[in-house]
Write a protein that holds these residues in place. Structure first.
Motif: not given
Length: 126
Positions: A80-96, A72-78
């Protein structure tokens, strides 16, 4: 793992024979900027069978500095190389993040076993 040497770009390694993976990569390819390269693992001829299996089990991202990110970390970082990267960042929030990682790993193990046959049972390789 003797993979290609780091470049000035991040390199995302994915399973091009996985229909879901290929669809996501096609979408990512349309929106990513030049800082990310997408690499189909099946095109890497220098990998041993063991190295290829390891790469196919999880998404791998090699950063420009040579460090690695997985799953998942690889996916979220990948993304982040797009304008939609902010949509994936919550997947790395500590809470879940831990729950998301477990769900991804279970999905990745099942996907690998369906596609390539293996003896993974409940996240434990045997």
């Amino acid at each position: 793992m003797p993979l290609p040497q780091p470049t000035n770009r991040a390199q995302l390694y994915y399973d091009g024979r996985c229909p879901l993976c290929a669809r996501e990569m096609a979408f990512l390819r349309k929106f990513k900027h030049a800082g990310l390269t997408l690499v189909d693992i099946h095109q890497l001829l220098q990998l041993t069978d063991e190295e290829q299996e390891q790469m196919l089990r999880n998404l791998h991202l090699q950063m420009p500095d040579g460090s690695w990110r997985f799953g998942v970390e690889a996916n979220v970082i990948a993304w982040s190389f797009t304008p939609m990267g902010f949509l994936w960042k919550p997947l790395r929030w500590k809470i879940w993040a831990a729950v998301v990682d477990k769900i991804y790993q279970r999905w990745a193990d099942r996907r690998y076993c369906r596609s390539y046959a293996c003896t993974v049972t409940q996240g434990v390789k045997s």
